[in-house]
Design an enzyme around this catalytic site. Structure first.
Site, mmCIF file in Angstrom:
data_model
loop_
_atom_site.group_PDB
_atom_site.id
_atom_site.type_symbol
_atom_site.label_atom_id
_atom_site.label_comp_id
_atom_site.label_asym_id
_atom_site.label_seq_id
_atom_site.Cartn_x
_atom_site.Cartn_y
_atom_site.Cartn_z
ATOM 1 N N ASP A 102 36.969 25.573 43.760
ATOM 2 C CA ASP A 102 36.161 26.783 43.794
ATOM 3 C C ASP A 102 35.640 26.966 42.374
ATOM 4 O OD1 ASP A 102 35.120 29.302 43.674
ATOM 5 O OD2 ASP A 102 36.921 30.340 44.380
ATOM 6 N N CYS A 151 39.439 41.070 44.021
ATOM 7 C CA CYS A 151 39.557 40.165 45.166
ATOM 8 C C CYS A 151 40.641 39.122 44.936
ATOM 9 C CB CYS A 151 38.229 39.474 45.469
ATOM 10 S SG CYS A 151 36.974 40.604 46.020
ATOM 11 N N GLN A 154 33.351 30.572 39.126
ATOM 12 C CA GLN A 154 33.350 31.001 37.724
ATOM 13 C C GLN A 154 33.103 29.821 36.792
ATOM 14 O OE1 GLN A 154 33.418 34.082 36.697
ATOM 15 N NE2 GLN A 154 33.833 34.981 38.709
ATOM 16 N N HIS A 205 40.910 33.610 44.330
ATOM 17 C CA HIS A 205 40.082 34.702 44.854
ATOM 18 C C HIS A 205 40.289 34.742 46.375
ATOM 19 C CE1 HIS A 205 36.244 36.648 46.002
ATOM 20 N NE2 HIS A 205 36.121 37.046 44.751
ATOM 21 N N LYS A 260 26.043 34.237 40.249
ATOM 22 C CA LYS A 260 26.826 34.303 39.010
ATOM 23 C C LYS A 260 26.220 33.411 37.924
ATOM 24 C CE LYS A 260 31.122 35.075 41.554
ATOM 25 N NZ LYS A 260 31.695 36.424 41.462
HETATM 26 C C1 LIG Z 1 36.723 32.462 41.644
HETATM 27 C C2 LIG Z 1 35.798 33.041 42.651
HETATM 28 N N1 LIG Z 1 35.746 32.505 43.888
HETATM 29 C C3 LIG Z 1 34.923 32.962 44.836
HETATM 30 C C4 LIG Z 1 34.082 34.017 44.596
HETATM 31 C C5 LIG Z 1 33.201 34.482 45.693
HETATM 32 O O1 LIG Z 1 31.847 34.351 45.385
HETATM 33 P P1 LIG Z 1 30.787 35.007 46.399
HETATM 34 O O2 LIG Z 1 31.169 36.455 46.504
HETATM 35 O O3 LIG Z 1 29.476 34.824 45.767
HETATM 36 O O4 LIG Z 1 30.939 34.305 47.694
HETATM 37 C C6 LIG Z 1 34.104 34.626 43.330
HETATM 38 C C7 LIG Z 1 33.262 35.782 42.990
HETATM 39 O O5 LIG Z 1 33.240 36.815 43.593
HETATM 40 C C8 LIG Z 1 34.975 34.123 42.348
HETATM 41 O O6 LIG Z 1 35.029 34.666 41.137
#
Ligand SMILES: Cc1ncc(COP(=O)(O)O)c(C=O)c1O
Ligand SMILES: Cc1ncc(COP(=O)(O)O)c(C=O)c1O
Lengths: 414, 158, 414, 158
Positions: free
Chosen positions: C208, C372, C211, C130, C234
C-alpha cells in the site's frame, strides 16, 4: 411529441455559450457533437465549480476537524442533497456515490446479489441492456448460482410486456434490473408497469437510468422502484462519479461492497462494524471534486428544467427521424413509441465505421460500433450501427448537418 | 470521376483505390486447397478476417481471404494479398512492420529501399494514420497473415 | 537525514506560487496546511490540464471513432504511460486505474483473493495498516476462508522483522499486504527485506504505497514486489483516481472484479470473455478527466524530482521533530529510523480534537482522530492523535508556526 | 486571568466556563443507584459517554456521567447535568432540541421563553457552531441522556 421548443424559455444559442468546447473546429469544420449519449460536454459552471474548489477550498472530507476540511465536506455533501432533490429521494442517506453507473450496478450485484438474493432465485434483465447491466449479473450467476433471465424485445425495440410478465410469473425473480432508456434504440421503457408487475410478483426493481435521467425527470418515489443507477458524466457533470439510489431499508439490509476508510464504524482485527448508510458503501476518499462538479451540473440542469430539456430533445428527435428516414439506404434501428434523443442507424452501402469516419471528416461526431450492447446488436442481426445522440446544446441545424453529411457519404459510396 | 471535387475532403483517407478494393476485392475468396490459414478478430469493432495461403518453396504462392468489416479492412486485405503474392516469405514480416509504421505515422522514412516498390502499392492506406482508431482496421489482415505464416490459428490482438 | 534542501534546485517559495489555494486565509490567519497526508493540494498545472480538457478536448474514450474521442483517448492513455514511467513498470498494461487506493486494494482482495488464493491460505498485514488495507482482507477472510495474520510492530513503530519472518515460515501465507509508509507514524517499511522474505516463503507482496509514493521514488522492478497500490489525490492529483500496478502474468491470471462496458472482449447472454489487461479490470467509463489531471501531477512531480522532494521533506521532518519534541507535554508517536514527513503526537493536557481545533483557530490545519488506523491506535493505547503532515509546498516557517501554536495550546490548557 | 489577551482568539469556542468544566467536571461520576442509564458513542472521533439518572416523580433527580473525550464533550456533559438536574423530564426533550439548534446555528431564536434560563447556562457552547465537526462532541451527552429517558441502552448516532 409535437412540442416545438419555446425559444422564450429555451434558447439553445444561449445554452451553447455555456459550453466552451462547442466553438472548436474539427478537421477544419465546425464541431458538430452528436455523441452526448456516450458522454456529455461540460458547461462553464461545472468547470468553474471544480476550479473554485481546487483554487480556494480543498482538503480531504469527513474526518477533518479543520476549516478547509469542514468547508470541503459541506460542499461535497451538498452534492448528495442535490442528487436527492433531483431524483426526489425520500432521504439524502439513500444516495450512494460510486465511480460511474457500472460501479453502481456492480455494487448492487455484489451487495444485494450476494447478500440478499439466494441461489436459485433469478435476476431479470431485458434484451436491450448495456453490458454494464449484463455482465455484473453474469458474474453473479456464475459465482452465486443465480439464474439470469432475459425479457425479449420486439422488432420495434420495445420491451415485450407479455413475455416480461410471463418471466416473472413463477415468483423466482428476486430482482428486475432493467434499462430505463436504451442507449442504442432510444427506447424509454414503461417504468410504471415494469415496477407494478415486478412488485406484484415479489421482485424488486433496479433501473439503469444512465440515459434516462439525461432526458426525463426521474422521480424515484413516483416510480416506486427500489434502486436507480446513473452516471455523472452523461448529465453534463465530470467523470469519476456515479450514483446508486436505493430505498433506505434495503440499503440498510445489504452488506458492504468494498472495505476501507470512511465506511466503518469501528475496526478491530477480529471484527469491524459498518458506518450507517450511505457511508457503508463509500469506501476510501470519495470523488470530492467530482461531487462538487456534479452538484454544479445538477444545478445547471435544474435551472433549465426538465420540461424544457425534454421538449427540446423531442423536437430534435422528431426532426432527425424525419430527415434521416427518407435518405436512400438508411435504416433506423428502433421504432419505439416512447423514445429519447438517441438514434441508431445503418447504411446499406457502407459499414458503420466508414460512416462514422466520413462524418467525422466533415466535423460531425457520431459513435459507431456495438455501443456496449452486443446481445442487442445480435437481436437485430447487426455487428454495429452508427449512432447520433443529442444534448441540450444540440441544434436543429446540427441535425441537418448530419442528414446532409450522410447523404454525401451515401453518394460517395454509390 | 465527376464527383472528385465534391468529395475532396472525404478522399484523404478513402482514396479511389480503397473504395474500389473495398467494394470489389479481387482476392476475397476461401482457397479450396491451402497450406496455412489464420483468423484475425477485432472484438472492439466487430471486424473479422480469415486468410488462406498457398506457399511455394520460399515464397507466398496465393492468398485468399474472407473479411467482414469496414471498407478499410477489406481494401487493406485485398491490397495485402495483391502485394505479398509471389514475394519471398522471409520478406513478408519486414513488409508488415513497414506497413504498420506507415499506418501509424503516415510514412516509413527508414524503410529498406528493397521495400519501396511494395510500399508504393500500399501507400493509399497511409491516410489512416490520421484516424488512430482505424489503424487496426488496416493492420488486422496483416496480423492474420503473419499468424498463418507462424502456424498459429489466430492472430493475437495488438 | 541531514540533507538541507538546496534552494538552487528546490525553491519552496516558487513552488508555493504553483498552488493557488495557499494564499487563502483561515479564520483571519494565513493558511498553514499541514494535512497533506490526508489529501494534497493541487498545482495550477493540474487545474489547467482538467480545464483544458473540458474546454477544448473532451469526449468518451476508447470506442469512439471521431476526432474528439481519439484525442481524448490519447490524453487519457498518456496518463497510463506517465504512471508506468513514474513507477518504472515493465509494461504500460500493468497499470490498472481504480477510484482510489481503497478501490485498488479491494480489486486485489476480490480478484487475487477470491480468484487465486485458496481457503486455508493466509494474508499477512502489519500492525500499522490503514483501514483500507485491513477491512478488504477481513471481508475476504469472512467470505472465503482466508486466515488474516498481523505482523506486530515495535514500540518505536517499526515492523518487527523477527515476528514477520516467523509468521511467514509455515508457508501458508499467499499474500503479504503491507504499507510502504505508515500514514500515522511516518514509518517507511523495509520493502526490500519484506519482499525477499515473502518470496522466500512463497508469498506474493502488495504494498500500500498511498503515502510512500508521495515521499519516495518507487521503482517496482527494483523492489521486485508483485502489486503496488496508490491514490492520485495524495500525489497532487485529482480525487477519483487510483492505481493498482501488478506484474502482468499475475494480472492475467486474475478474474475480473467489476463487469460492464470496456472490460469485455465479447458478450453473449451465455458467456462473456474479457478484454486484455489492464482493461479487464476497468469497467465502465473511466475517470477520464482525472487521468488527465493525474498525468499533469506526475509531470509536475517528475520535473521537481524525487531527490529534491525527499530532501525537502527530510529537512522539514527533522526540523519538526526537533521543534515539537521539547515542548512540554508533547509526546510523538512513532520513532522509526526510516521515516517520511508525517508526524503524530499527543498533548498531555488536551485531547487531540481540542488541539486540532485550537490550531485551526490559528490558521493551522492538522488532522486529529484515529486516522483510519484504529488497531494501530489501540497498539499505543490511544484513541486518537493529532497529525501534521508535509508536502512539497510546506515551509520551515510553517513548521515553526505549528510549534508556536502548540505551545500556545499547551499554555492555554495549563 | 492575565493570559486573556494573549489567548483571545482561542476563547471564542473555549470560553473559561468550558475549560473549567472540561478540566474539573462536577458531575463526572457513576451513580451507585440509578433509574436509567445509556451510552453514547461517536466512533468517528472516539468520544464515548455514559449517563446515569435518578428520577423523581416527574423530574430528573440526579445526573452522573463518565466521559472519555475532548474538552467540549466533557464540558457539555457537565453543563447538561447541572442544567437538567431538578427539571421536569417532559421539558428535557425540548431543551435538547433547543440546545441542538444552538449548537448547530449559534442561537435559538424561536426557542420557548420558558427555556431562556437553562439556555443561558448552556450558552457558552454556542461557539461550537463555527466548527461543524465538533457539534456532535457537544450533543453526544444529550443523545445519551435522551436515550436513557427513553429506556434505550445506547444512543443511536445522528
Ligand atoms: C496508508 C494509506 N492507505 C490507504 C489510504 C486510502 O487512500 P484512499 O482514501 O485514497 O483510498 C490512505 C489514505 O487515506 C493511506 O494513507
Ligand atoms: C444504458 C447505459 N447503462 C450503463 C452505462 C454505463 O455508464 P458508465 O460507463 O458511466 O458506467 C451507459 C453508458 O455508457 C449506458 O448508456
Amino acid at each position: 411529441m409535437n412540442v416545438m421548443t419555446n425559444p422564450a424559455v429555451f434558447d439553445v444559442e444561449r445554452i451553447r455559450q455555456d459550453f466552451p468546447i462547442l466553438t472548436q473546429t474539427i478537421r477544419g469544420k465546425p464541431f458538430v457533437f452528436l455523441d452526448s449519449a456516450a458522454s456529455a460536454q461540460k458547461p462553464r459552471v461545472v468547470i468553474d465549480a471544480m476550479v473554485h474548489a481546487m483554487e480556494t477550498q480543498y482538503a480531504n472530507v469527513h474526518r477533518g476537524l479543520h476549516w478547509m476540511s469542514e468547508r470541503t465536506t459541506e460542499a461535497y455533501e451538498a452534492a448528495r442533497d442535490a442528487v436527492a432533490a433531483l431524483m426526489n429521494a425520500n432521504d439524502r442517506s439513500e444516495i450512494v456515490f460510486t465511480g460511474n453507473s457500472t460501479g453502481a450496478i456492480n455494487l448492487l450485484a455484489h451487495s444485494y446479489g450476494r447478500g440478499i438474493l439466494k441461489p436459485g432465485q433469478a435476476v431479470l434483465i431485458s434484451g436491450m441492456e448495456h453490458h454494464s447491466n449484463i455482465v455484473p449479473w453474469q458474474l453473479l450467476r456464475d459465482s452465486h448460482g443465480i439464474e439470469l433471465r432475459v425479457a425479449p424485445i420486439t422488432d420495434a425495440g420495445e420491451l415485450d410486456m407479455a413475455a416480461y410478465e410471463a418471466l416473472l410469473s413463477d415468483g423466482k425473480v428476486g430482482l428486475v434490473a432493467m434499462t430505463h432508456m436504451s442507449n442504442v434504440l432510444g427506447t424509454v421503457t414503461p417504468a410504471d408497469r415494469i415496477v407494478r408487475l415486478a412488485h406484484a410478483n415479489g421482485a424488486k426493481v433496479m433501473f439503469d437510468g444512465s440515459q434516462a435521467i439525461v432526458h426525463r425527470k426521474v422521480d424515484v418515489q413516483a416510480l416506486d422502484c427500489d434502486f436507480y443507477a446513473w452516471t455523472g458524466h452523461k448529465l453534463y457533470g465530470p467523470t469519476g462519479i456515479g450514483v446508486l439510489w436505493g430505498k433506505r431499508d434495503l440499503l440498510e439490509r445489504m452488506p458492504p461492497f468494498m472495505g476501507g476508510g470512511d465506511m466503518i464504524s469501528s475496526v478491530t482485527y477480529e471484527q469491524s462494524t459498518w458506518a450507517a448508510v450511505p457511508h457503508k458503501f463509500e469506501a476510501g476518499t470519495p470523488a470530492i471534486l467530482e461531487g462538487i462538479g456534479l452538484k454544479a451540473a445538477i444545478d445547471y440542469v435544474q435551472a433549465i428544467g426538465y420540461d424544457a430539456m425534454t421538449a427540446h430533445e423531442a423536437a430534435l428527435t422528431e426532426h432527425a427521424l424525419s430527415r434521416l428516414a427518407p435518405i436512400e439506404g438508411v435504416r433506423i434501428i428502433g421504432q419505439a413509441q416512447d423514445r429519447g434523443g438517441v438514434i441508431s442507424f445503418v447504411l446499406d452501402k457502407a459499414h458503420a465505421h466508414d460512416v462514422a469516419t466520413l462524418l467525422d471528416r466533415q466535423g460531425i461526431a457520431v459513435r459507431a460500433g456495438h455501443h456496449c450492447a452486443e446481445p442487442l446488436m445480435h437481436r437485430f442481426n447487426l455487428d454495429s450501427t452508427a449512432r447520433a445522440s443529442f444534448g441540450i446544446y444540440t441544434t436543429l441545424a446540427e441535425v441537418d448537418a448530419l442528414a446532409d453529411g450522410l447523404i454525401r457519404v451515401r453518394e460517395f459510396f454509390q | 470521376m465527376s464527383q472528385t471535387d465534391n468529395f475532396e475532403d472525404l478522399r484523404d483517407l478513402y482514396q479511389e483505390v480503397i473504395l474500389d478494393h473495398g467494394r470489389k476485392p479481387r482476392h476475397a475468396k476461401r482457397l479450396e486447397t491451402f497450406d496455412a490459414t489464420a483468423k484475425g478478430d477485432n472484438p472492439m469493432c466487430g471486424d473479422r478476417v480469415q486468410v488462406w495461403l498457398k506457399l511455394d518453396a520460399d515464397s507466398i504462392g496465393q492468398v485468399g481471404f474472407e473479411a467482414r468489416g469496414c471498407a478499410i479492412s477489406v481494401a487493406s486485405a485485398d491490397l495485402m494479398a495483391e502485394t505479398v503474392q509471389g514475394r519471398a516469405t522471409t520478406d513478408t514480416r519486414a513488409l508488415f512492420e513497414a506497413f504498420r509504421t506507415m499506418a501509424r505515422t503516415g510514412a516509413c522514412p527508414d524503410c529498406a529501399p528493397a521495400l519501396a516498390d511494395p510500399m508504393e502499392r500500399l501507400a493509399p492506406l497511409a491516410g489512416v494514420h490520421e484516424y488512430p482508431s482505424r489503424v487496426k482496421c488496416a493492420t488486422l489482415p496483416w496480423h492474420a497473415l503473419i499468424a498463418a505464416l507462424d502456424g498459429a490459428q489466430e492472430a493475437s490482438s495488438e
